[in-house]
Motif scaffolding. Structure first.
Motif: not given
Length: 348
Positions: A100-120
Motif C-alpha cells: 500500500q505504501g509503494h506509490q512510485s519509483g523503487p520500493v523502500d524499507v517503509a513500503a515493504s512493510k505495507t503488504g496486504l495480508g502480511g502487515c496490513i
C-alpha cells in the motif's frame, strides 16, 4: 454508514504460524471504519499466491504483523468514501495495490512493510478499508475474479519485464512453469512482440502454453539442460534477454545458461529452494543482471491496467473457482498443485 452496509462481515484471519493451516481461521468481524482519506470496498473477487500458503506456516521471508486478515489480491466496488477523498466515488470498480505504501519509483524499507495480508489486513473478507491511493481503477475488460489476480502475480510480472529494462519487440523471454507470474509474463511479453520460451514437465500443460502464445515449450524433466536448449533457440544462440526465475535453487543454473549478455534474470520465486548452487560471481562471468523483484508500485499497476485493456489480456484463472467460505479448501487445492494459472475466490 449507509443502511445498505452491514455492521459485521466474514473474514479469514491468520492468527499466527504453525506447521499447516491450523492458524487460518474463518470468523465474524466488524466492518472497518472509514477514515478521512479512505475508501470502503465491497470485495467481489480475490485470488491466492504462493505467499498466502507459506505465511501461516511461518516460511514467509518478508515482514509480517500477525494476526492479520489473509490475502493480498482483491477487486471490488467502492461503497463509501472518506470526507477528504477526491479520487473515488461510490460505484467505482477498483483493484487493490499489494504494498500500500509503494506509490512510485523503487520500493523502500517503509513500503515493504505495507503488504496486504502480511502487515496490513488483506482481502479475504467481504469488506475492506484502504487508503484512496491503495487501490487503482479496475480494467473494463475483466470480471472481479480476473481483476483480483493483477495485484500480486500480474504486477510482479509487469515489474520484471518493464521495471529495469523494458522488454522490446523481437527480444526473447524465458518463463518457467505455469504459475500465475509465469503465465502473466508470457502474455505481457507476447503483447510486446517478444518471443517466449516456456518450460513445463507435463504434455497437457505444454499444449495450454502453446495456446497462450508460447513460441517454444521445453519439457524440463526430459531435458535437464533446458537452459542451454533455450539459448540455442535464440538468434545466433546468444541467449534470452529476460528470465522469469521462479524456481530458485532448482532452476538458477539453467537460467544462467540461458541468459544473454546484459540480460536480466528476475528472481520472483523460491519454489525449488533458497540455496542455489551457483555463486553470485556468475553475474560477472555471464555479464548479466540478477534482480530480486518485490511486486511493484501503484504507477506500474496503473500502466499494467491500461495495457491489459489495450491488448484485451485475460488472466489465466483455474477452472475451479472457490467461494469465500471455501478459502481454506482453495489453499489446500493450491498446495496440492492441482491448479493451472491463478486460484480464484468469488466473494458475495
Amino acid at each position: 454508514m449507509s443502511a445498505s452496509i452491514p455492521s459485521s462481515q466474514k473474514q479469514w484471519l491468520v492468527q499466527g504460524t504453525g506447521k499447516k493451516l491450523e492458524t487460518l481461521v474463518f470468523q465474524d468481524a466488524p466492518i472497518p471504519k472509514v477514515g478521512d482519506n479512505d475508501v470502503l470496498v465491497k470485495l467481489r473477487g480475490a485470488s491466492l499466491n504462493f505467499r498466502d500458503l507459506i505465511i501461516p506456516q511461518g516460511k514467509y521471508p518478508f515482514p509480517l504483523d500477525l494476526p492479520v486478515v489473509a490475502g493480498s489480491d482483491g477487486a471490488g466496488e467502492v461503497v463509501a468514501v472518506g470526507s477528504k477523498v477526491t479520487k473515488w466515488k461510490a460505484g467505482d470498480k477498483v483493484v487493490t495495490l499489494f504494498n500500500q505504501g509503494h506509490q512510485s519509483g523503487p520500493v523502500d524499507v517503509a513500503a515493504s512493510k505495507t503488504g496486504l495480508g502480511g502487515c496490513i489486513d488483506g482481502t479475504l473478507r467481504q469488506y475492506g478499508v484502504f487508503n484512496e491511493n491503495g487501490v487503482v481503477r479496475m480494467p473494463d475488460n475483466l470480471d472481479f475474479v480476473e481483476a483480483a489476480t493483477l495485484t500480486c502475480a500480474g504486477l510482479t510480472s509487469w515489474n520484471a519485464l518493464y521495471g529495469l529494462k523494458p522488454v522490446k519487440k523481437g527480444e526473447t523471454v524465458l518463463v518457467q512453469g505455469t504459475g500465475g507470474v509465469s503465465l502473466f509474463a508470457l502474455q505481457f511479453a507476447k503483447a510486446a512482440g517478444a518471443t517466449v520460451i516456456a518450460t513445463t514437465s507435463l504434455a497437457e500443460k505444454a499444449e495450454l502454453l502453446k495456446k497462450l502464445g508460447a513460441d517454444h515449450v521445453i519439457n524440463y524433466r526430459e531435458d535437464p539442460n533446458w537452459g542451454e536448449t533455450a539459448r540455442k533457440l535464440t538468434p545466433n544462440g546468444e541467449g534470452v534477454e529476460h528470465v522469469i526465475e521462479v524456481g530458485g535453487e532448482s532452476t538458477m543454473t539453467q537460467s544462467l545458461a540461458a541468459i544473454k549478455m546484459e540480460g536480466i534474470i528476475s528472481i520472483i520465486g523460491l519454489l525449488g529452494g533458497t540455496r542455489p548452487k551457483d555463486s553470485i560471481m556468475e553475474a560477472l562471468s555471464r555479464v548479466c543482471v540478477i534482480r530480486g523483484v518485490y511486486v511493484g508500485s501503484r504507477t506500474q499497476l496503473e500502466d499494467m491496467v491500461k495495457a491489459t485493456e489495450e491488448h484485451n489480456i485475460h488472466p489465466v484463472v483455474d477452472k475451479t473457482v472457490f467461494t469465500l467460505d471455501q478459502a481454506k479448501e482453495a489453499y489446500e487445492y493450491m498446495l496440492a498443485q492441482k491448479h493451472f494459472g491463478k486460484v480464484g475466490i468469488k466473494i458475495e
